[in-house]
Design a protein around this motif. Structure first.
Motif, PDB file in Angstrom:
ATOM      1  N   SER A   1      -6.073   5.913   5.846  1.00 44.28           N
ATOM      2  CA  SER A   1      -4.738   5.359   5.620  1.00 44.28           C
ATOM      3  C   SER A   1      -3.636   6.379   5.864  1.00 44.28           C
ATOM      4  O   SER A   1      -3.858   7.583   5.833  1.00 44.28           O
ATOM      5  N   VAL A   2      -2.459   5.842   6.073  1.00 40.80           N
ATOM      6  CA  VAL A   2      -1.235   6.645   6.100  1.00 40.80           C
ATOM      7  C   VAL A   2      -0.432   6.190   4.893  1.00 40.80           C
ATOM      8  O   VAL A   2       0.168   5.122   4.917  1.00 40.80           O
TER       9      VAL A   2
ATOM     10  N   TYR B   1       1.398   9.277  15.021  1.00 38.63           N
ATOM     11  CA  TYR B   1      -0.016   9.639  15.184  1.00 38.63           C
ATOM     12  C   TYR B   1      -0.651   8.830  16.314  1.00 38.63           C
ATOM     13  O   TYR B   1      -1.438   9.359  17.112  1.00 38.63           O
TER      14      TYR B   1
ATOM     15  N   ASN C   1      -3.022   1.041   5.931  1.00 40.07           N
ATOM     16  CA  ASN C   1      -4.206   1.357   6.721  1.00 40.07           C
ATOM     17  C   ASN C   1      -3.728   1.744   8.110  1.00 40.07           C
ATOM     18  O   ASN C   1      -2.946   1.023   8.738  1.00 40.07           O
ATOM     19  N   TYR C   2      -4.191   2.899   8.601  1.00 40.24           N
ATOM     20  CA  TYR C   2      -3.690   3.450   9.861  1.00 40.24           C
ATOM     21  C   TYR C   2      -3.881   2.484  11.024  1.00 40.24           C
ATOM     22  O   TYR C   2      -2.935   2.160  11.762  1.00 40.24           O
TER      23      TYR C   2
ATOM     24  N   ASP D   1       5.846   5.950   5.947  1.00 43.61           N
ATOM     25  CA  ASP D   1       4.446   5.763   6.339  1.00 43.61           C
ATOM     26  C   ASP D   1       4.313   5.124   7.724  1.00 43.61           C
ATOM     27  O   ASP D   1       3.513   5.570   8.551  1.00 43.61           O
TER      28      ASP D   1
ATOM     29  N   ASP E   1      -5.920  10.738   5.214  1.00 43.41           N
ATOM     30  CA  ASP E   1      -4.763  10.749   6.102  1.00 43.41           C
ATOM     31  C   ASP E   1      -5.242  11.085   7.511  1.00 43.41           C
ATOM     32  O   ASP E   1      -6.156  11.906   7.676  1.00 43.41           O
ATOM     33  N   PRO E   2      -4.661  10.464   8.551  1.00 39.63           N
ATOM     34  CA  PRO E   2      -5.073  10.773   9.919  1.00 39.63           C
ATOM     35  C   PRO E   2      -4.947  12.246  10.280  1.00 39.63           C
ATOM     36  O   PRO E   2      -5.674  12.736  11.151  1.00 39.63           O
TER      37      PRO E   2
ATOM     38  N   ALA F   1       2.600   6.768  11.046  1.00 41.04           N
ATOM     39  CA  ALA F   1       1.461   6.126  11.704  1.00 41.04           C
ATOM     40  C   ALA F   1       1.724   5.959  13.193  1.00 41.04           C
ATOM     41  O   ALA F   1       0.840   6.206  14.033  1.00 41.04           O
TER      42      ALA F   1
ATOM     43  N   ASN G   1      -4.399   2.627  18.169  1.00 39.00           N
ATOM     44  CA  ASN G   1      -5.054   3.929  18.128  1.00 39.00           C
ATOM     45  C   ASN G   1      -6.421   3.894  18.822  1.00 39.00           C
ATOM     46  O   ASN G   1      -6.935   4.925  19.245  1.00 39.00           O
TER      47      ASN G   1
END
Length: 582
Positions: A372-373, A532, A377-378, A525, A482-483, A529, A386
């Motif tokens: 998650s971020v 990333y 959820n990422y 957040d 965290d990513p 995300a 991603n």
């Protein structure tokens, strides 16, 4: 987590305990500014207590495959140790699993906290009723001592590296260039603890709840020295349970701590951590209902045990990724098109079905699905953008990419003459089987000569450090949710797998690093995300690494066990857990 530990940690993760799958990480009821929660434990159940009939004996047994090596938080560096310590120690905050399968940060010893406007200073307000198991009050001085002990090189703490660049002056103190007194931690008074950071960290509270930084008492460390945490008698915690017996290689027994500030939410009077290493023995224990919670994922036993109807069966992704590592300085692997061709030609779905026997999850991102971020959820936050390998597979012909790369290197147009070496991470039967599958798959899809170099894991890492490899088997297990825990690794300057290992330091690597740095400064957040995801697109297209699969955790939990929620990035403290009559 440092990759040299990935082998044993992946084995440990198989036995991690989970009740629900990874999903949206929505807070149960939180105030991010001051840490206020409607539920201090994060482990309550929705069941109406009036309708529940509790079992006469509130004694729970769970099985694991690995032993605890130390009960000293500073010396712990692996999942079994952290999980074994979670019942005995409580940190400033607790990172707990919630009912959605996500995680929540809830008050621990600190009942609330404040963050300065610039995000650099965290002030934790401690509970005045928090006590050690022997009745001594827990104070801010205990936390100041603990953090300074962690940064003292004489301690030999295992996980200082993770926060040495986070805490003010941490890197200089740990390097011995500045005294411990200059570390950015300070007890303002007995119940106010202040921490100052080098720069804002959007996930700092996860460090404030990380197991290695749980408090210890200075007087007890002085009394027991290096033997602290070696036996129940030499272990004093401040958590929900007391370690009563410890039979190495067999079991650990915990009993309720009556001095715990939240003892009214501790229903279990005894918790037994039973070591069962063999799969058949785990299955037999479940069939006999000798254990209440256990990890089991075996084609021979799954249906048999599930058919008993005793347990809820739960599956979820683990925070562990397996991947190819490419040496970007190698005469052949320096070509981006050849690296990408190998990444795209590798058939992840068939690999999972055939080589892994469908027990894991094909990976198209370097970040596992459960990460998650903040509260998002990422993967869901970025609409699965991603998973960029899927897009690249749709847009490119791997064989064409390979031929273009060979032409750029002057290697002709016959892939069968291209010899590429792959190093395994270990010489087990599993390593051999999976490597042989890769060989067949890539030779069929690309026409290359794929050479397997069976290599012990420690030797493999030495060869990576020296740059003597083309492709190696990599893996990473997250320490925090965290990513950044995955993507920071490939920052060409600061990453664990940076320029010194994968040797990726071209213009694209610099562009990637700038995005990683930018993400650290983002305060929202969703914004973080998206940054990333943008960075990951560069990473996956340039392919200094390439994802293969993410592990999966399958856990059986007695249907009579209530209030037990787990995410594999948390370590259960069993607060709020209760047993109902069967």
């Amino acid at each position: 987590m440092k990759a040299k530990r990935i082998v044993c940690l992946l084995l440990a993760l198989v036995m991690m305990f989970s009740v629900v799958g990874c999903g949206k990480n929505e807070p149960t009821s939180s105030n991010a500014d001051n840490g206020t929660k409607t539920n201090d434990t994060g482990n309550t159940t929705k069941d109406d207590p009036k309708e529940e009939k509790l079992a006469d004996k509130q004694e729970l047994t769970y099985s694991v495959s690995s032993d605890v090596l130390t009960m000293d938080p500073a010396m712990a560096s692996s999942t079994p140790n952290w999980a074994g310590q979670a019942l005995v120690y409580e940190n400033l905050v607790s990172v707990v699993a919630n009912e959605t399968g996500g995680t929540s940060i809830v008050p621990g010893v600190a009942e609330s906290w404040d963050v300065s406007d610039d995000g650099l200073v965290y002030t934790f307000h401690l509970r005045k009723d928090a006590k050690w198991a022997d009745g001594v009050p827990v104070t801010a001085k205990d936390f100041e001592y603990t953090w300074k002990r962690t940064f003292d090189q004489a301690t030999g703490a295992s996980y200082t590296w993770m926060v040495e660049g986070v805490i003010k002056n941490g890197a200089k103190v740990y390097a011995g260039e500045s005294p411990l007194e200059e570390l950015g931690v300070k007890a303002i008074d007995d119940y106010t603890f202040e921490m100052t950071l080098e720069s804002p960290s959007p996930f700092f509270l996860q460090f404030a709840g990380f197991p290695t930084y749980c408090p210890v008492r200075e007087d007890l460390i002085a009394k027991y020295g290096s033997e602290y945490g070696s036996t129940p008698e030499k272990t004093v915690g401040n958590g929900a349970y007391i370690l009563k017996t410890w039979d190495p290689g067999s079991s650990m027994i915990y009993e309720k701590n009556d001095n715990y500030w939240n003892k009214d939410e501790v229903y279990l009077t005894k918790v037994t951590r039973q070591i069962i290493k063999e799969v058949n023995a785990v299955a037999q224990a479940l069939l006999a209902n000798e254990v209440d919670i256990a990890g089991l994922d075996n084609p021979q036993w799954n249906a048999v045990v599930d058919a008993t109807g005793i347990y809820n069966v739960n599956e979820m992704p683990s925070p562990a990724i397996e991947n190819f590592i490419f040496n970007c300085a190698d005469p052949i692997m320096k070509n981006q098109k050849i690296r990408l061709a190998i990444s795209l030609a590798f058939d992840r779905e068939k690999y999972n079905d055939e080589a892994l026997e469908k027990v894991d999850i094909p990976a198209y991102s370097m970040v596992p699905l459960c990460v998650s971020v903040g509260n998002l959820n990422y993967a869901e936050a970025v609409k699965n953008e991603n998973e960029y390998v899927k897009v690249l597979q749709e847009q490119n012909d791997p064989k064409k990419l390979l031929l273009e790369g060979m032409k750029e290197l002057g290697l002709g147009d016959d892939p069968s003459k291209l010899e590429i070496h792959y190093m395994t991470r270990g010489t087990t039967e599993f390593s051999k089987k999976t490597a042989e599958w890769m060989k067949q798959n890539l030779e069929t899809n690309l026409g290359i000569k794929f050479v397997i170099d069976m290599t012990e894991w420690n030797i493999m890492y030495d060869l990576i450090d020296s740059g003597d490899y083309q492709i190696a088997q990599g893996g990473w297990t997250a320490d925090y949710n965290d990513p950044s825990n995955f993507l920071d690794n490939y920052h060409y300057k600061d990453g664990y797998y940076g320029e010194a290992k994968v040797r990726w330091a071209d213009d694209k690597a610099i562009e990637y690093a700038k995005l990683i740095d930018e993400a650290k400064l983002a305060t929202e957040d969703q914004e973080r995300a998206e940054i990333y995801a943008k960075a990951e697109k560069i990473l996956l297209e340039q392919s200094p690494v390439s994802p293969q699969y993410a592990s999966k955790v399958r856990t059986l939990v007695g249907k009579y066990v209530k209030g037990y929620y787990v995410n594999p990035l948390t370590y259960p403290n069993y607060v709020g857990v209760k047993l109902l009559s069967k």
